[in-house]
Design an enzyme around this catalytic site. Structure first.
Site, mmCIF file in Angstrom:
data_model
loop_
_atom_site.group_PDB
_atom_site.id
_atom_site.type_symbol
_atom_site.label_atom_id
_atom_site.label_comp_id
_atom_site.label_asym_id
_atom_site.label_seq_id
_atom_site.Cartn_x
_atom_site.Cartn_y
_atom_site.Cartn_z
ATOM 1 C CE LYS A 96 0.009 -0.466 -9.934
ATOM 2 N NZ LYS A 96 0.297 -0.343 -8.389
ATOM 3 C CD GLU A 118 7.653 -1.179 -6.555
ATOM 4 O OE1 GLU A 118 6.550 -0.879 -6.448
ATOM 5 O OE2 GLU A 118 8.558 -0.140 -6.429
ATOM 6 C CB SER A 385 -7.352 -1.262 -10.962
ATOM 7 O OG SER A 385 -7.239 -2.562 -10.686
#
Length: 403
Positions: A96, A118, A385
């Site tokens: 991210k 969010e 990830s």
């Protein structure tokens, strides 16, 4: 590798990936999106901006992330060799941060002093809070109250970093509802606020912009795999909720026609149960959160509640470029249930000493199914990830352990 004849430089000027994507928002957001499109186009074409972005990825995020051969697990499974792209080793523990660094730089370029985000699993919220602290911005993160309970450690991290975390009690109290509230905030405070969307969804230019910032994952793999394995992989496998980690590794590989692209959706308690989050596999096209894509809907076209043991995959839609890759046949989308993901989570812990995120565990579980069906000279590349520290309570509870 054989090239594939597909237009992989989409979207078009209106933000369409074939029939998907586009801009479906209230009139109050049209100007903000037009402003963002212009600003991002300028940043994208500015060598100084891109040089700073690359500097931040190297010196702040810690890139390039390594590719790791999971040799012991591969031997135990038999068949294909499994390699892992270690996005879990990035600063903040997931992919991210690649995107939030880029979007925070765009926000700064536009003169925005406040950012909102969010989050489901909390990793995007942590990454947004991190870059807000890095660039001296106010940060507000919306999070479904159910996810606040599931991801208490990440909630505390966001607060430590100076962000305000707003629990959302509407709907299913998960990612979809957090995104709804973030959109409402943006409409209200559009003049001074930049919305850092965490996945490759939303109105144009977000699916393109998030993809562009995440493509560093796949670009690195294309350079790393020949050195690690002697060639490019036979298949690239990644979990898909909204789909940013998957698109980040898939997109640079689209022209490599011999490389299969496999997205793994959350089948939850099974597709037949209705308790899942498999938007492509079990959904149909519709419009949500500013774009047209595959959505999980009821018979009346209303958005249905979803379920996944993984908070980050618990979303009723998918990025529009994934919808296009599915329909074009360039990517294949499969499903993994909660129990299978949990097994892969434990296996990677036990056999490789790596604690994966539950999101990533879905991709690992499919690799564990596929590897034994292939010969030992085949190569599977899994995008790991994120790391699983955030999932300790969920895993312990699912395993019947008192945490």
């Amino acid at each position: 590798m054989q090239a594939v004849d597909l237009p992989y430089d989409l979207p078009d000027a209106a933000g369409h990936f074939g029939p998907y994507g586009g801009i479906f928002v209230s009139e109050t957001l049209v100007h903000a999106l037009d402003e963002l499109k212009i600003a991002y186009a300028e940043c994208r074409a500015d060598p100084a901006f891109m040089a700073e972005f690359e500097y931040e990825l190297k010196h702040y995020v810690g890139r390039p992330s390594p590719v790791y051969h999971a040799k012991r697990w591969s031997q135990l499974l038999g068949g294909a060799q499994i390699y892992l792209k270690r996005e879990d080793l990035n600063h903040t523990g997931a992919h991210k941060i690649n995107n939030t660094v880029g979007q925070a730089m765009v926000a700064r370029y536009m003169g925005k002093k406040r950012v909102i985000a969010e989050t489901g699993a909390g990793q995007h919220g942590v990454a947004s809070a991190t870059v807000a602290a890095r660039y001296g911005m106010e940060c507000v993160v919306y999070m479904g109250s159910e996810d606040v309970k599931r991801q208490a450690a990440n909630v505390y991290r966001m607060k430590l970093l100076g962000a305000t975390v707003v629990p959302v009690d509407s709907g299913s109290r998960t990612l979809k509802d957090a995104l709804n509230e973030a959109m409402r905030d943006w409409v209200t405070n559009v003049t001074d606020t930049f919305y850092i969307i965490g996945t490759v969804a939303g109105p144009h230019p977000y699916p393109m912009m998030v993809r562009d910032f995440q493509c560093v994952i796949g670009k690195e793999c294309i350079e790393q795999m020949p050195a690690m394995a002697g060639r490019q992989p036979d298949a690239v496998i990644a979990c898909v909720g909204g789909g940013s980690n998957a698109m980040g590794i898939f997109h640079p590989y689209i022209p490599y026609g011999d490389v299969r692209l496999i997205g793994v959706e959350a089948a939850g308690r099974g597709l037949a149960s209705g308790k899942h989050a498999a938007s492509i596999t079990a959904g149909k096209p519709g419009i949500l959160h500013g774009n047209r894509t595959y959505l999980i809907q009821d018979a009346n076209g209303q958005i249905a509640e979803t379920h996944s043991i993984s908070a980050g995959l618990d979303y009723p839609g998918v990025g529009p470029e994934h919808a296009w890759l599915n329909d074009s046949g360039r990517a294949q989308y499969v499903t993994i249930e909660d129990g299978q993901a949990l097994q892969a989570f434990h296996d990677l812990c036990h056999y490789e000493g790596i604690i994966p995120a539950l999101e990533s565990s879905h991709a690992l579980a499919y690799a564990a199914q596929l590897a034994p069906q292939l010969s030992a000279d085949k190569i599977l590349l899994v995008n790991l990830s994120g790391r699983g520290d955030k999932d300790m309570h969920t895993v312990a509870e699912a395993s019947g352990i008192q945490f």
